[in-house]
Scaffold this active site. Structure first.
Site, mmCIF file in Angstrom:
data_model
loop_
_atom_site.group_PDB
_atom_site.id
_atom_site.type_symbol
_atom_site.label_atom_id
_atom_site.label_comp_id
_atom_site.label_asym_id
_atom_site.label_seq_id
_atom_site.Cartn_x
_atom_site.Cartn_y
_atom_site.Cartn_z
ATOM 1 N N TYR A 164 -1.536 -0.664 10.681
ATOM 2 C CA TYR A 164 -1.774 -1.025 9.283
ATOM 3 C C TYR A 164 -0.570 -0.658 8.428
ATOM 4 C CZ TYR A 164 -3.739 -0.774 4.565
ATOM 5 O OH TYR A 164 -3.962 -0.922 3.217
ATOM 6 N N SER A 186 0.858 -1.185 0.000
ATOM 7 C CA SER A 186 0.000 0.000 0.000
ATOM 8 C C SER A 186 0.889 1.228 0.000
ATOM 9 C CB SER A 186 -0.887 0.009 1.251
ATOM 10 O OG SER A 186 -1.494 1.271 1.442
#
Length: 249
Positions: free
Chosen positions: A150, A137
């Site tokens: 995350y 990501s």
């Protein structure tokens, strides 16, 4: 499509919706025989409608994940490609995040990549090589409040991709990380429509538009194909320039 994955046997985790389904569709369009892993039984309809084979797998269950990879490869007569896409997002203030939430993020986002690669690598090596794509990501490079855990899992994916490229390269296996940003999944599209935020979302990107699941899917298919033979240990940031601007969001 060019058919550059014709005859290739590919597993895509988290394939029931969003980016995973976009990747599965792109691989099928390129001629691959694709099995989609997904925790939700109801995702079978979408996976099979896209031309893939469905298998219900919880990637946080280590034993079941490894067994599923072995069984799919045995049934297909080998394995050529793996896309570690399954992942979850938890945005929560750091001081409020529980140990259970931290562990779940690690198990699903990071550990599943390690375990799947560990299981897939010897199967690929037996067939002369293959390609692994780990979905990271842009949070690995530029994150925001509440994404500490995350972002940590996604940064770890990028780091271990580099290490995997060296440990598996001698067996003819390439390993790359594909790092999307905000992508127009079903969930994002719902927010954009419900809250009228499409223009705001577009403004975060250098191109003035949010990435589509089809775009990310085509990039993953490229990384699985011989056309990307020179790439291993690479991190491809696919976010329409979102993370390239200081203070963009």
């Amino acid at each position: 499509m060019s058919g550059r994955l014709t005859g290739k046997r590919v597993i895509v985790t988290g394939a029931g919706a969003g980016i995973g389904l976009g990747i599965l569709r792109a691989c099928v369009a390129e001629g691959a025989q694709v099995t989609g892993f997904e925790i939700r039984a109801e995702a079978r309809v979408a996976v099979e409608a896209a031309g893939g084979s469905f298998r219900q797998v919880d990637v946080a269950d280590a034993a079941k994940l490894q067994a599923a990879i072995a069984e799919v490869a045995q049934a297909a007569g080998g394995l050529d490609g793996l896309v570690n896409n399954a992942g979850i997002t938890i945005q929560k203030p750091l001081q409020e995040m529980t140990l259970q939430e931290m562990d779940l993020l690690w198990q699903v986002n990071q550990r599943s990549c390690l375990l799947a690669a560990q299981s897939a690598a010897p199967l690929m090596a037996a067939g002369g090589g293959g390609s692994i794509v780990n979905i990271a990501s842009n949070h690995a490079r530029a994150s925001d409040l509440g994404y500490e855990a995350y972002a940590g899992t996604k940064g770890a994916i990028v780091a271990m991709t580099r290490a995997m490229a060296w440990s598996l390269g001698r067996d003819g296996i390439r390993v790359n990380a594909l790092a999307p940003g905000l992508t127009m999944t079903e969930a994002v599209a719902g927010v954009a429509e419900r809250e009228g935020r499409q223009q705001e979302f577009n403004s975060w990107h250098a191109t003035g538009q949010v990435a589509s699941t089809e775009e990310i899917g085509r990039l993953a298919a490229f990384l699985l194909s011989p056309d990307s033979a020179a790439l291993t240990g690479a991190e491809i940031i696919a976010d329409h320039g979102m993370s390239a601007r200081l203070g963009a969001i």
